[in-house]
Every structure is written in structure tokens, then in C-alpha cells.
Motif scaffolding. Structure first.
Motif, PDB file in Angstrom:
ATOM      1  N   ALA A   1       0.844  -1.192   0.000  1.00 45.49           N
ATOM      2  CA  ALA A   1       0.000   0.000   0.000  1.00 45.49           C
ATOM      3  C   ALA A   1       0.880   1.244   0.000  1.00 45.49           C
ATOM      4  O   ALA A   1       1.966   1.252   0.582  1.00 45.49           O
ATOM      5  N   ALA A   2       0.418   2.268  -0.658  1.00 47.87           N
ATOM      6  CA  ALA A   2       1.132   3.544  -0.638  1.00 47.87           C
ATOM      7  C   ALA A   2       1.019   4.147   0.760  1.00 47.87           C
ATOM      8  O   ALA A   2       0.022   3.931   1.456  1.00 47.87           O
ATOM      9  N   PRO A   3       2.039   4.889   1.197  1.00 52.10           N
ATOM     10  CA  PRO A   3       1.949   5.545   2.505  1.00 52.10           C
ATOM     11  C   PRO A   3       0.751   6.497   2.544  1.00 52.10           C
ATOM     12  O   PRO A   3       0.358   7.061   1.528  1.00 52.10           O
ATOM     13  N   LYS A   4       0.197   6.660   3.716  1.00 54.17           N
ATOM     14  CA  LYS A   4      -0.954   7.559   3.874  1.00 54.17           C
ATOM     15  C   LYS A   4      -0.540   8.999   3.592  1.00 54.17           C
ATOM     16  O   LYS A   4       0.595   9.390   3.826  1.00 54.17           O
ATOM     17  N   GLY A   5      -1.484   9.779   3.094  1.00 53.89           N
ATOM     18  CA  GLY A   5      -1.210  11.168   2.761  1.00 53.89           C
ATOM     19  C   GLY A   5      -0.697  11.277   1.335  1.00 53.89           C
ATOM     20  O   GLY A   5      -0.509  10.292   0.643  1.00 53.89           O
ATOM     21  N   ASP A   6      -0.481  12.504   0.913  1.00 44.60           N
ATOM     22  CA  ASP A   6      -0.047  12.715  -0.464  1.00 44.60           C
ATOM     23  C   ASP A   6       1.385  13.245  -0.554  1.00 44.60           C
ATOM     24  O   ASP A   6       1.791  13.798  -1.558  1.00 44.60           O
ATOM     25  N   GLY A   7       2.169  13.054   0.515  1.00 42.93           N
ATOM     26  CA  GLY A   7       3.510  13.626   0.541  1.00 42.93           C
ATOM     27  C   GLY A   7       4.574  12.818  -0.169  1.00 42.93           C
ATOM     28  O   GLY A   7       5.642  13.334  -0.478  1.00 42.93           O
TER      29      GLY A   7
ATOM     30  N   ALA B   1      12.328   8.140  -4.358  1.00 46.96           N
ATOM     31  CA  ALA B   1      11.157   8.461  -3.539  1.00 46.96           C
ATOM     32  C   ALA B   1      11.434   9.793  -2.845  1.00 46.96           C
ATOM     33  O   ALA B   1      12.506   9.987  -2.271  1.00 46.96           O
ATOM     34  N   TYR B   2      10.462  10.687  -2.924  1.00 45.95           N
ATOM     35  CA  TYR B   2      10.544  11.983  -2.257  1.00 45.95           C
ATOM     36  C   TYR B   2       9.415  12.065  -1.241  1.00 45.95           C
ATOM     37  O   TYR B   2       8.278  11.676  -1.538  1.00 45.95           O
ATOM     38  N   ASP B   3       9.721  12.562  -0.066  1.00 50.04           N
ATOM     39  CA  ASP B   3       8.705  12.831   0.944  1.00 50.04           C
ATOM     40  C   ASP B   3       8.628  14.337   1.096  1.00 50.04           C
ATOM     41  O   ASP B   3       9.567  14.970   1.590  1.00 50.04           O
ATOM     42  N   ARG B   4       7.559  14.898   0.601  1.00 50.83           N
ATOM     43  CA  ARG B   4       7.334  16.348   0.616  1.00 50.83           C
ATOM     44  C   ARG B   4       8.541  17.105   0.063  1.00 50.83           C
ATOM     45  O   ARG B   4       8.982  18.107   0.617  1.00 50.83           O
TER      46      ARG B   4
ATOM     47  N   ARG C   1       8.646   4.151   8.074  1.00 50.79           N
ATOM     48  CA  ARG C   1       7.494   5.019   7.824  1.00 50.79           C
ATOM     49  C   ARG C   1       6.622   4.486   6.684  1.00 50.79           C
ATOM     50  O   ARG C   1       5.855   5.228   6.096  1.00 50.79           O
ATOM     51  N   ARG C   2       6.785   3.201   6.333  1.00 52.75           N
ATOM     52  CA  ARG C   2       5.987   2.521   5.312  1.00 52.75           C
ATOM     53  C   ARG C   2       6.258   3.029   3.900  1.00 52.75           C
ATOM     54  O   ARG C   2       5.446   2.847   3.004  1.00 52.75           O
ATOM     55  N   ILE C   3       7.418   3.643   3.704  1.00 50.40           N
ATOM     56  CA  ILE C   3       7.810   4.107   2.371  1.00 50.40           C
ATOM     57  C   ILE C   3       8.527   2.985   1.617  1.00 50.40           C
ATOM     58  O   ILE C   3       8.380   2.846   0.404  1.00 50.40           O
ATOM     59  N   GLY C   4       9.281   2.154   2.324  1.00 48.31           N
ATOM     60  CA  GLY C   4      10.113   1.130   1.693  1.00 48.31           C
ATOM     61  C   GLY C   4       9.335   0.113   0.877  1.00 48.31           C
ATOM     62  O   GLY C   4       9.723  -0.207  -0.249  1.00 48.31           O
TER      63      GLY C   4
ATOM     64  N   SER D   1       7.835  -1.913  -4.354  1.00 50.32           N
ATOM     65  CA  SER D   1       6.761  -2.307  -5.272  1.00 50.32           C
ATOM     66  C   SER D   1       6.856  -1.536  -6.575  1.00 50.32           C
ATOM     67  O   SER D   1       6.769  -2.098  -7.670  1.00 50.32           O
ATOM     68  N   TYR D   2       7.034  -0.241  -6.447  1.00 47.63           N
ATOM     69  CA  TYR D   2       7.103   0.628  -7.619  1.00 47.63           C
ATOM     70  C   TYR D   2       8.334   0.289  -8.461  1.00 47.63           C
ATOM     71  O   TYR D   2       8.253   0.176  -9.684  1.00 47.63           O
ATOM     72  N   GLY D   3       9.476   0.097  -7.795  1.00 45.79           N
ATOM     73  CA  GLY D   3      10.701  -0.238  -8.511  1.00 45.79           C
ATOM     74  C   GLY D   3      10.609  -1.571  -9.230  1.00 45.79           C
ATOM     75  O   GLY D   3      11.057  -1.707 -10.376  1.00 45.79           O
ATOM     76  N   ALA D   4      10.014  -2.577  -8.592  1.00 41.54           N
ATOM     77  CA  ALA D   4       9.853  -3.879  -9.237  1.00 41.54           C
ATOM     78  C   ALA D   4       8.920  -3.767 -10.444  1.00 41.54           C
ATOM     79  O   ALA D   4       9.191  -4.354 -11.497  1.00 41.54           O
TER      80      ALA D   4
END
Length: 195
Positions: A24-30, A82-85, A116-119, A124-127
Motif C-alpha cells: 500500500a502507498a503511505p498515507k497522505g499525499d507527501g 522516492a521523495y517525501d514532501r 514510515r511505510r515508504i520502503g 513495489s514501484y521499482g519492481a
């Protein structure tokens, strides 16, 4: 006399796009994941040293600027960040090999972004990008296999993350290696890091 340690390396693979179990994608849109399309030795070295500095990534630290550029300009080599904000949080590097094989050569998060559930989302995205790599590189054959390796020096959750994403183990090796300290991106950056 230098000391040594035994390092176990596990190789894992997916042999079909259907093997991928997305996180799952991390919560929020950051959090956004963007391909670094302009080869930049400076940026790639920053990512490599910052992500791997506390877990003993040392293979590329001695690379010259020219060597980084040569690697990054190879057709099909891709870096997804991956960028966070707006701040780089981690990356995945893809490298095509012969016969429709793509290796996830490097994957990880900067220490401040771990847990922080980004990994899982980034992996997933990279694969998925490894599976559709030929769509962006006309000379590449369709991907038939995606593989990676992790080792006992990597983060404690690395293996579980790979397996949750649908990667299966196909090889295990244990080798004695020099016990080098974690270099960090600069001295003292991670006072609580191993090494």
C-alpha cells in the motif's frame, strides 16, 4: 591484523509480473516516486552514500566521476527516487542484463525515512518499473525475470520486505569479508549505527 566477519547473501527473484505483491502507498499525499532521467553522478553518489552509509555500502565509494557517468549513461539503467514532501527519502536502481533479466541493484531509504511505510511502496514501484523497463527502452527485450540480492549487513526488515513483495529465494552464500566500519555519508552522521 584486520578482523573479518561472515556475511550471508541471499538472492531472490520474480519470474513473472504476476509474482509482484504491491504494498500500500503511505498515507497522505507527501510521497512521490520520480525517475531521475538526467544522469547525475553527484546525485547518484549522494543517494548511494546516504542510503548505504550506515549499512556498509562501500563498493562504489571509490568510483570516479567518470565511472559514475559511464554507469548511469548505460541504456536501460534507471534510478527511481522516492521523495517525501520534496526531500529525497530513498531510491531504487535498475540495471538490465542479458536475455530480458533486470536486476534491482540498489534499493533503500535514508535512515530518517525508515520505518514510515515508504520502503514497501518504493520496492513495489521499482519492481513494477523493472517489469515494464522495455516499454521505455526500445532496444531492450521484454523483462522475463527480476532479481536482487540482500545480505546480513542490510537493514533488519529487508528480507521480509522482499518476500512480502513476492520475491522468492533462489540462492544463499556465506563468505568471510573484512570487517569494515560503516562509512556514513560523513564522519559521525549516525552515532547509533553499527560499525
Amino acid at each position: 591484523m584486520s578482523s573479518s566477519i561472515v556475511v550471508t547473501t541471499w538472492s531472490l527473484e520474480q519470474t513473472s509480473p504476476a509474482d509482484l505483491v504491491p504494498a500500500a502507498a503511505p498515507k497522505g499525499d507527501g510521497v512521490r516516486i520520480v525517475r531521475a532521467e538526467v544522469p547525475s553522478p553527484e546525485f547518484s553518489r549522494f543517494l548511494y552514500a546516504s542510503v548505504g552509509g550506515d549499512i556498509r555500502w562501500t563498493d562504489r565509494l571509490g568510483w570516479s566521476h567518470a565511472r559514475w557517468r559511464e554507469h548511469l549513461e548505460r541504456p536501460g539503467v534507471e534510478t527511481w527516487v522516492a521523495y517525501d514532501r520534496g526531500t529525497p527519502a530513498g531510491y531504487v536502481e535498475l540495471e538490465p542484463q542479458d536475455d530480458g533479466v533486470v536486476e534491482i541493484v540498489y534499493f533503500g531509504l535514508l535512515p530518517a525515512f525508515r520505518g514510515r511505510r515508504i520502503g514497501g511502496h518504493l520496492l513495489s514501484y521499482g519492481a513494477a518499473r523493472a517489469w515494464d523497463l522495455a516499454e521505455r527502452w526500445a532496444a531492450r527485450p521484454p523483462t522475463k525475470r527480476v532479481w536482487l540480492h540482500t545480505c546480513s549487513l542490510d537493514g533488519e526488515h529487508a528480507m521480509a520486505n522482499y518476500q512480502r513483495r513476492g520475491f522468492t529465494l533462489f540462492d544463499t552464500k556465506a563468505e568471510e569479508e573484512p570487517d569494515v566500519p560503516a562509512p556514513g555519508p560523513w564522519p559521525g552522521a549516525y552515532p547509533d549505527a553499527r560499525g
